[in-house]
Write a protein that holds these residues in place. Structure first.
Motif, PDB file in Angstrom:
ATOM      1  N   SER A  56       0.813  -1.219   0.000  1.00  0.00           N
ATOM      2  CA  SER A  56       0.000   0.000   0.000  1.00  0.00           C
ATOM      3  C   SER A  56       0.843   1.264   0.000  1.00  0.00           C
ATOM      4  O   SER A  56       0.366   2.340  -0.372  1.00  0.00           O
ATOM      5  CB  SER A  56      -0.935   0.009   1.216  1.00  0.00           C
ATOM      6  N   ARG A  57       2.111   1.164   0.407  1.00  0.00           N
ATOM      7  CA  ARG A  57       3.018   2.321   0.401  1.00  0.00           C
ATOM      8  C   ARG A  57       3.806   2.420  -0.898  1.00  0.00           C
ATOM      9  O   ARG A  57       4.652   3.298  -1.043  1.00  0.00           O
ATOM     10  CB  ARG A  57       3.980   2.248   1.578  1.00  0.00           C
ATOM     11  N   GLY A  58       3.562   1.479  -1.809  1.00  0.00           N
ATOM     12  CA  GLY A  58       4.344   1.427  -3.037  1.00  0.00           C
ATOM     13  C   GLY A  58       5.702   0.784  -2.821  1.00  0.00           C
ATOM     14  O   GLY A  58       6.565   0.831  -3.695  1.00  0.00           O
ATOM     15  N   PHE A  59       5.904   0.143  -1.664  1.00  0.00           N
ATOM     16  CA  PHE A  59       7.210  -0.405  -1.295  1.00  0.00           C
ATOM     17  C   PHE A  59       7.387  -1.820  -1.832  1.00  0.00           C
ATOM     18  O   PHE A  59       6.435  -2.604  -1.895  1.00  0.00           O
ATOM     19  CB  PHE A  59       7.366  -0.404   0.227  1.00  0.00           C
ATOM     20  N   PHE A  60       8.620  -2.164  -2.194  1.00  0.00           N
ATOM     21  CA  PHE A  60       8.942  -3.509  -2.653  1.00  0.00           C
ATOM     22  C   PHE A  60      10.357  -3.874  -2.204  1.00  0.00           C
ATOM     23  O   PHE A  60      11.177  -3.008  -1.896  1.00  0.00           O
ATOM     24  CB  PHE A  60       8.857  -3.602  -4.183  1.00  0.00           C
ATOM     25  N   VAL A  61      10.633  -5.175  -2.169  1.00  0.00           N
ATOM     26  CA  VAL A  61      11.977  -5.694  -1.901  1.00  0.00           C
ATOM     27  C   VAL A  61      12.270  -6.748  -2.957  1.00  0.00           C
ATOM     28  O   VAL A  61      11.484  -7.678  -3.157  1.00  0.00           O
ATOM     29  CB  VAL A  61      12.092  -6.307  -0.494  1.00  0.00           C
ATOM     30  N   LEU A  62      13.420  -6.602  -3.638  1.00  0.00           N
ATOM     31  CA  LEU A  62      13.767  -7.475  -4.753  1.00  0.00           C
ATOM     32  C   LEU A  62      15.255  -7.795  -4.695  1.00  0.00           C
ATOM     33  O   LEU A  62      16.065  -6.937  -4.366  1.00  0.00           O
ATOM     34  CB  LEU A  62      13.439  -6.776  -6.074  1.00  0.00           C
ATOM     35  N   ARG A  63      15.618  -9.034  -5.011  1.00  0.00           N
ATOM     36  CA  ARG A  63      17.027  -9.412  -5.053  1.00  0.00           C
ATOM     37  C   ARG A  63      17.596  -9.085  -6.432  1.00  0.00           C
ATOM     38  O   ARG A  63      16.991  -9.430  -7.461  1.00  0.00           O
ATOM     39  CB  ARG A  63      17.195 -10.903  -4.755  1.00  0.00           C
TER      40      ARG A  63
END
Length: 242
Positions: A56-63
């Motif tokens: 909902s915050r537009g946040f992501f985590v990607l390797r």
């Protein structure tokens, strides 16, 4: 046998080296016009095929490893591509430009036909989900009366539930019309407001459904925004902003 072993060893070395270069990359996906977060966007690492979605915050985590190609996509936005570098900050921000269909309402009076089609589709899905709509007219012919009003049906619980569902659907359609006529991209375009200021302005000055129906032209909307923007600036300057 030795060649197979050497090949497997080299492959293991390459995989280990690649994994050593990879790191967890955090970031935000935002609207380039409004700077607001984009929820439900998709980030894909072309090298590893890993795919994640924004919250909902537009946040992501990607390797990712240096030189990996990252694709950013979201509904109603143009796709963008980023080549990751080790020089990037720990947290990155990717901006997506709204698609042409979103920007139609910003500069020209168009897109209403699409809204009507979407509204019609939503109504059809709603009617299909709940069954046939309730009617106050009992179409069975009673002796000596013809078509009659069957008031008893209104007091049955299941029909009261249908009426509540109808009210809820109508309220949702009103909100859909407001969102169509008063999108954040349009407000940001004419006011210059972004991010937190844009949210504050829209929270206080989004017009009602009734006002929007009575003022369908773009010129009226621009005039409304001009008046309300002055009020917003004044309330901020005087410290009376709610």
């Amino acid at each position: 046998m030795f060649r197979q072993f050497a090949f497997a060893l080299m492959l293991l070395f390459l995989v280990t080296a690649t994994n050593a270069q990879q790191r967890m990359v955090g970031g935000y996906l935002r609207d380039s016009l409004t700077q607001l977060p984009i929820r439900g966007g998709t980030l894909t690492n072309a090298a590893t095929k890993q795919r994640v979605q924004t919250d909902s915050r537009g946040f992501f985590v990607l390797r990712a490893a240096p030189n990996d190609l990252i694709y950013a996509r979201a509904p109603k936005y143009k796709q963008d591509t980023l080549r990751y570098s080790a020089l990037f900050a720990d947290t990155i921000t990717i901006l997506l430009a709204p698609a042409a269909i979103v920007l139609q309402n910003v500069t020209v009076e168009s897109g209403y036909a699409q809204y009507q089609m979407d509204s019609f589709s939503r109504r059809a899905e709603f009617e299909e989900a709940r069954g046939y709509p309730l009617t106050a007219v009992d179409r069975s012919r009673h002796e000596g009366f013809g078509l009659v009003i069957n008031l008893d049906r209104f007091f049955k619980k299941k029909y009261r539930g249908k009426k509540a569902a109808e009210r809820m659907f109508n309220n949702m359609e009103k909100q859909a019309y407001i969102d169509h006529r008063f999108p954040p991209q349009m407000v940001a375009f004419y006011t210059g407001l972004k991010d937190g200021e844009l949210l504050d302005f829209m929270r206080q000055y989004t017009p009602s459904y009734e006002w929007l129906r009575q003022h369908p032209s773009r010129e009226e909307m621009v005039g409304y925004l001009s008046v309300q923007l002055r009020a917003y600036r004044k309330s901020k300057a005087t410290g009376t902003l709610k």
